[in-house]
Motif scaffolding. Sequence first.
Motif, short mmCIF file in Angstrom:
data_model
loop_
_atom_site.label_atom_id
_atom_site.label_comp_id
_atom_site.label_asym_id
_atom_site.label_seq_id
_atom_site.Cartn_x
_atom_site.Cartn_y
_atom_site.Cartn_z
N THR A 11 70.45 -44.90 36.18
CA THR A 11 69.20 -44.86 36.95
C THR A 11 68.10 -45.62 36.21
OG1 THR A 11 69.85 -42.70 37.76
CG2 THR A 11 67.55 -43.30 38.06
N ARG A 12 68.02 -45.42 34.90
CA ARG A 12 66.94 -46.02 34.11
C ARG A 12 67.09 -47.54 33.99
NH1 ARG A 12 62.40 -44.23 33.83
NH2 ARG A 12 62.94 -42.23 32.91
N TYR A 13 68.34 -47.97 33.72
CA TYR A 13 68.56 -49.40 33.48
C TYR A 13 69.17 -50.14 34.68
CZ TYR A 13 67.92 -48.68 28.40
OH TYR A 13 67.42 -48.40 27.16
N HIS A 34 59.32 -39.30 34.25
CA HIS A 34 58.58 -40.14 35.19
C HIS A 34 57.17 -39.60 35.26
CE1 HIS A 34 60.27 -36.84 37.52
NE2 HIS A 34 59.22 -36.94 38.31
N SER A 35 56.21 -40.50 35.40
CA SER A 35 54.81 -40.07 35.48
C SER A 35 54.57 -39.33 36.79
CB SER A 35 53.88 -41.29 35.42
OG SER A 35 53.97 -41.89 34.14
N VAL A 36 53.71 -38.34 36.72
CA VAL A 36 53.37 -37.53 37.91
C VAL A 36 51.89 -37.75 38.23
CG1 VAL A 36 53.09 -35.15 38.72
CG2 VAL A 36 55.18 -35.82 37.50
N ARG A 37 51.62 -38.16 39.46
CA ARG A 37 50.23 -38.39 39.87
C ARG A 37 49.81 -37.49 41.04
NH1 ARG A 37 52.52 -43.21 38.61
NH2 ARG A 37 51.64 -44.28 36.78
N ASN A 38 50.72 -36.59 41.44
CA ASN A 38 50.39 -35.63 42.51
C ASN A 38 50.67 -34.22 42.00
OD1 ASN A 38 49.76 -37.35 45.02
ND2 ASN A 38 51.61 -38.26 44.16
N GLY A 88 38.08 -43.77 38.87
CA GLY A 88 38.29 -43.03 40.12
C GLY A 88 39.72 -42.55 40.30
N GLN A 89 40.35 -42.12 39.22
CA GLN A 89 41.74 -41.64 39.31
C GLN A 89 41.73 -40.15 39.70
OE1 GLN A 89 44.74 -43.28 36.77
NE2 GLN A 89 43.23 -44.42 35.61
N LYS A 90 42.03 -39.91 40.99
CA LYS A 90 41.84 -38.57 41.57
C LYS A 90 42.70 -37.50 40.92
CE LYS A 90 40.58 -40.11 46.23
NZ LYS A 90 41.16 -41.47 46.28
N HIS A 91 43.88 -37.89 40.41
CA HIS A 91 44.78 -36.87 39.83
C HIS A 91 44.10 -36.13 38.67
CE1 HIS A 91 46.02 -41.09 39.37
NE2 HIS A 91 46.01 -40.89 38.06
N ILE A 92 43.13 -36.77 38.01
CA ILE A 92 42.45 -36.11 36.88
C ILE A 92 41.66 -34.90 37.38
CG2 ILE A 92 40.76 -36.41 35.00
CD1 ILE A 92 41.46 -39.43 35.07
N TYR A 155 49.81 -40.30 31.53
CA TYR A 155 48.81 -40.83 30.59
C TYR A 155 47.70 -41.52 31.38
CZ TYR A 155 51.82 -40.44 26.41
OH TYR A 155 52.58 -39.98 25.36
N ILE A 156 46.51 -41.49 30.83
CA ILE A 156 45.37 -42.16 31.48
C ILE A 156 44.70 -43.10 30.48
CG2 ILE A 156 43.17 -41.85 32.70
CD1 ILE A 156 45.53 -40.82 34.33
N GLY A 157 45.18 -44.36 30.48
CA GLY A 157 44.53 -45.39 29.65
C GLY A 157 43.18 -45.77 30.21
N VAL A 179 41.33 -42.24 22.95
CA VAL A 179 42.14 -43.43 23.21
C VAL A 179 43.00 -43.32 24.45
CG1 VAL A 179 42.22 -44.53 20.94
CG2 VAL A 179 43.81 -42.67 21.46
N VAL A 180 43.35 -42.11 24.82
CA VAL A 180 44.14 -41.96 26.06
C VAL A 180 43.96 -40.54 26.57
CG1 VAL A 180 46.40 -41.26 25.06
CG2 VAL A 180 46.35 -42.66 27.12
N GLY A 181 43.99 -40.41 27.89
CA GLY A 181 43.96 -39.08 28.49
C GLY A 181 45.34 -38.72 28.99
C1 LIG Z 1 49.05 -45.56 27.15
C2 LIG Z 1 49.32 -45.43 28.65
C3 LIG Z 1 48.26 -45.49 29.53
C4 LIG Z 1 48.49 -45.29 30.90
N1 LIG Z 1 47.43 -45.26 31.75
C5 LIG Z 1 47.62 -44.92 33.06
C6 LIG Z 1 46.51 -44.74 33.92
O1 LIG Z 1 45.34 -44.93 33.53
N2 LIG Z 1 46.77 -44.35 35.20
C7 LIG Z 1 48.02 -44.12 35.66
O2 LIG Z 1 48.16 -43.74 36.84
N3 LIG Z 1 49.11 -44.32 34.86
C8 LIG Z 1 48.93 -44.69 33.57
N4 LIG Z 1 50.01 -44.82 32.73
C9 LIG Z 1 51.36 -44.57 33.24
C10 LIG Z 1 52.15 -45.87 33.40
O3 LIG Z 1 51.67 -46.56 34.53
C11 LIG Z 1 53.64 -45.50 33.58
O4 LIG Z 1 54.10 -44.85 32.44
C12 LIG Z 1 54.48 -46.75 33.85
O5 LIG Z 1 54.14 -47.34 35.07
C13 LIG Z 1 55.97 -46.38 33.91
O6 LIG Z 1 56.18 -45.39 34.89
P1 LIG Z 1 56.85 -43.99 34.53
O7 LIG Z 1 56.03 -43.34 33.46
O8 LIG Z 1 56.84 -43.20 35.81
O9 LIG Z 1 58.26 -44.27 34.07
C14 LIG Z 1 49.82 -45.07 31.39
C15 LIG Z 1 50.87 -45.05 30.46
C16 LIG Z 1 50.63 -45.22 29.13
C17 LIG Z 1 51.79 -45.17 28.15
#
Ligand SMILES: Cc1cc2nc3c(=O)[nH]c(=O)nc-3n(C[C@H](O)[C@H](O)[C@H](O)COP(=O)(O)O)c2cc1C
Length: 271
Positions: A11-13, A34-38, A88-92, A155-157, A179-181
Motif C-alpha cells: 500500500t505504501r510503495y 496517515h494524517s488526519v484532518r477531520n 485558516g486550517q479549520k482542523h486546528i 502536523y501543522i507547518g 516550529v510545528v503544530g
Molecule cells: C513538518 C510537517 C508540516 C506539515 N504541515 C502541514 C500543515 O500545515 N497542514 C496540513 O494539513 N498538513 C501538514 N503536514 C502533513 C503533510 O501534508 C503530510 O504528512 C503529507 O502530505 C503526507 O501525507 P500523510 O501524512 O497522510 O502520509 C505536515 C507534515 C509535516 C511533516
Amino acid sequence: MVADVKALWQTRYRQEPPVALPDNAVLRALMSHHSVRNYLPDPLPEGALEMGIAAASSAATSSNLQTWSVVAVEGAETRAKLAELSGGQKHIAVAPVFLVWVVDLSRLERIAQARGLTAEALDYEEAFLMSTLDTGIAAQNAVVAYESMGLGTVYIGGLRNHPEEVAALLGLPPRSVAVVGMCVGLPDPAHQNGFKPRLGQDAVVHRERYDAHDADAVAAYDKRANDYQQEQGLPSRLWSVTASDRVETKQGLGGRHVMRSVLNRLGFALK
Ligand SMILES: Cc1cc2nc3c(=O)[nH]c(=O)nc-3n(C[C@H](O)[C@H](O)[C@H](O)COP(=O)(O)O)c2cc1C
C-alpha cells in the motif's frame, strides 16, 4: 486497517517487497500512518495527552540537552486564533488538542544564567539545528504514540507563517520558537484519507555511496502516486511537477523566506 506488513508495504510503495519482511505490531503501526484532518470534537481519553508526551520525552536527545518544549492548547479561543495564524486550517479549531512543538534554547539559557555563565554556544546555528532536530524527533514519537491509541494527528507547518504572533499568543520566551503544530483527536470515521504512497526505496536508499541517477525511480513513483490521486478522486498531477513547482521560487515558501530575520528577532543569533 490492513493486516500485515507485506500488505502495508504494498500500500505504501505500490511495489512488491524485494525481501521477506519482519512483522510486528510496532512495524504495522508505523506503516499505517496517515494524517488526519477531520476530527470529532470529543476530548481525548484520560491520560492520552500525557502518554503521548511521555513517548516524546523518551526519544533520544542530542547530548541529553532536552532542548524542546511543547505547549498543549485545549482552549477553543486560542485554538481558533492558531487556526487563523496557520492559514485558516479549520482542523486546528475542531480537534480538542493542539500541541505546539517549541525549539527551546531558553531553558538552557536560564540554567546557565543562574550559574553566572554566558551560554555562548546557544548563539550558533548548530545549536538551533540540534534543537530543531531533537524537537522533530520528539514530536514524531508523540505521533506514533497517539496513533497507537487510535487517535489521529496532523502536523501543522503553517504555524510558521507567523512565528512572532504565535510566540506572543503563547507567551514564549526569547530563544524559543514554535516550529510545528500538531492536531490530536479522535478521527471522524466519515472522512478519512487513504495511505499516501511514498517514493520507492530505489529513489531514497543509497547503498554505500550516493547515486544521483534517480530519474527513472522518480518517474515510476510519479505514476504510482498519480494512480492514488485518481483513486481518491483528486486531480491528476505528477508528484515531481507539484514538488518542483513548489520549490521553483521563494513564493513556494508561503512568506517564510524571511525566517532568518524572524528567528534573529526571536533571540536566535544563528552565528
Ligand atoms: C513538518 C510537517 C508540516 C506539515 N504541515 C502541514 C500543515 O500545515 N497542514 C496540513 O494539513 N498538513 C501538514 N503536514 C502533513 C503533510 O501534508 C503530510 O504528512 C503529507 O502530505 C503526507 O501525507 P500523510 O501524512 O497522510 O502520509 C505536515 C507534515 C509535516 C511533516
